[in-house]
Scaffold this motif. Sequence first.
Motif, PDB file in Angstrom:
ATOM      1  N   PRO A 167      38.176  40.885   5.158  1.00  0.00           N
ATOM      2  CA  PRO A 167      39.415  40.160   4.884  1.00  0.00           C
ATOM      3  C   PRO A 167      40.433  41.044   4.169  1.00  0.00           C
ATOM      4  CG  PRO A 167      37.679  39.466   3.390  1.00  0.00           C
ATOM      5  CD  PRO A 167      37.028  40.340   4.417  1.00  0.00           C
TER       6      PRO A 167
ATOM      7  N   SER B 123      43.029  35.926   0.350  1.00  0.00           N
ATOM      8  CA  SER B 123      43.241  36.804   1.501  1.00  0.00           C
ATOM      9  C   SER B 123      44.294  36.213   2.412  1.00  0.00           C
ATOM     10  CB  SER B 123      41.926  37.015   2.262  1.00  0.00           C
ATOM     11  OG  SER B 123      41.417  35.772   2.725  1.00  0.00           O
ATOM     12  N   PHE B 124      44.851  37.066   3.261  1.00  0.00           N
ATOM     13  CA  PHE B 124      45.846  36.609   4.229  1.00  0.00           C
ATOM     14  C   PHE B 124      45.150  35.845   5.345  1.00  0.00           C
ATOM     15  CE2 PHE B 124      48.037  40.265   2.318  1.00  0.00           C
ATOM     16  CZ  PHE B 124      49.262  39.691   2.013  1.00  0.00           C
ATOM     17  N   ALA B 125      45.763  34.742   5.724  1.00  0.00           N
ATOM     18  CA  ALA B 125      45.180  33.905   6.773  1.00  0.00           C
ATOM     19  C   ALA B 125      45.084  34.692   8.073  1.00  0.00           C
ATOM     20  CB  ALA B 125      46.036  32.646   6.968  1.00  0.00           C
ATOM     21  N   ASN B 126      43.903  34.690   8.665  1.00  0.00           N
ATOM     22  CA  ASN B 126      43.648  35.347   9.951  1.00  0.00           C
ATOM     23  C   ASN B 126      43.952  36.845   9.918  1.00  0.00           C
ATOM     24  OD1 ASN B 126      42.970  32.820  11.184  1.00  0.00           O
ATOM     25  ND2 ASN B 126      45.174  32.398  11.403  1.00  0.00           N
ATOM     26  N   ASN B 127      43.939  37.422   8.718  1.00  0.00           N
ATOM     27  CA  ASN B 127      44.209  38.852   8.555  1.00  0.00           C
ATOM     28  C   ASN B 127      45.584  39.264   9.088  1.00  0.00           C
ATOM     29  OD1 ASN B 127      41.803  39.348   7.275  1.00  0.00           O
ATOM     30  ND2 ASN B 127      41.095  40.902   8.707  1.00  0.00           N
TER      31      ASN B 127
ATOM     32  N   THR C 165      43.910  42.222  13.164  1.00  0.00           N
ATOM     33  CA  THR C 165      43.005  41.266  13.808  1.00  0.00           C
ATOM     34  C   THR C 165      42.079  41.925  14.814  1.00  0.00           C
ATOM     35  OG1 THR C 165      44.735  40.829  15.462  1.00  0.00           O
ATOM     36  CG2 THR C 165      44.680  39.385  13.524  1.00  0.00           C
TER      37      THR C 165
ATOM     38  N   ASP D  61      45.182  39.520  -0.544  1.00  0.00           N
ATOM     39  CA  ASP D  61      46.572  39.304  -0.954  1.00  0.00           C
ATOM     40  C   ASP D  61      46.646  39.501  -2.461  1.00  0.00           C
ATOM     41  OD1 ASP D  61      49.136  38.559  -1.486  1.00  0.00           O
ATOM     42  OD2 ASP D  61      48.978  36.540  -0.621  1.00  0.00           O
TER      43      ASP D  61
END
Length: 299
Positions: free
Chosen positions: A145, A163-167, A137, A148
């Motif tokens: 991003p 993608s992963f939420a909020n990196n 982050t 995933d």
Amino acid sequence: ILDGAPLRTGIHGMVRMRPSVEAIQEFRIEAGWYNAEYGTQSGAQIITSIRPGTNNFHGTLFHFFRAEELDARTFFEDDPTIAKRPLTRNTLGGVLSGPIVNNKLFFTTNVEIFRERRSGQGFAVYPSRLMRQGELTEPFFAGSPILDIATCTDPAVASTCGSFANNIIPQSRISPIAQNVIRFWPQPNFGNQQFDGKNNFSATTKNDLNDHQFFLRNDWNINDKNKIFGRYGFQDIRPASVGVLASTDDRFTRFNPKRQQNATLTWTRFLTNTALNELRVSYNRDVFNRTSEIGRAHV
């Protein structure tokens, strides 16, 4: 080329070994349009020969020494309150030649030992505290991003992946192997507290080198028309490299030992007063290894 035998390795084309200056009888440099016998390499060729023995014994001993106390400070060591990085170098050896049988059989032997202990400043990039937890982050990752791969319909096409939420990568998705390996990586110790892709770790590196060389030459005057000489040499190199990572855990010290051998045998026969024949056989052997302190296993 030494005594008519090529000294270049077949792996990277470097010279295998170097007899001591005191053991050299003569040398010359061939450049441009030299004879075909000196082919296989572009550019100049250096041809040398080890001096043969005579009816008198001759010997030479030498020792070259260097240490950081005798060196000027480098650009990064201009502060007199900071100790110089350690450096110790010793080159010692000798040459001995003489007769075995007067007028018939002679020998020359050369031994050289080189030992160096050198330190330097190393730099590296290691993950920040947040990255180790799976949180990518920091500003460096803004606009990038973290995909995933488990959501990809076609892993070869990034646009088909989520993608992963909020990196942030969940701990459950981080490989146990990665979690164990990352424990060996040191924490950043300088620079920006947030990861920015630049060097963030500095440590003292060390390179130890032991290099032993030995040469033996024999000359045999059989009669007025036949002469034989043989020469054998070997070099044992034992380097140890303590890189940035090994500076925090010596189990990551790398060892690259190698043993190189070179031999040649030449028979010279005078056929007439104006003609002679020379038969030469050469042998080269190189053994390279790469090992690490971890389990002392070959890598």
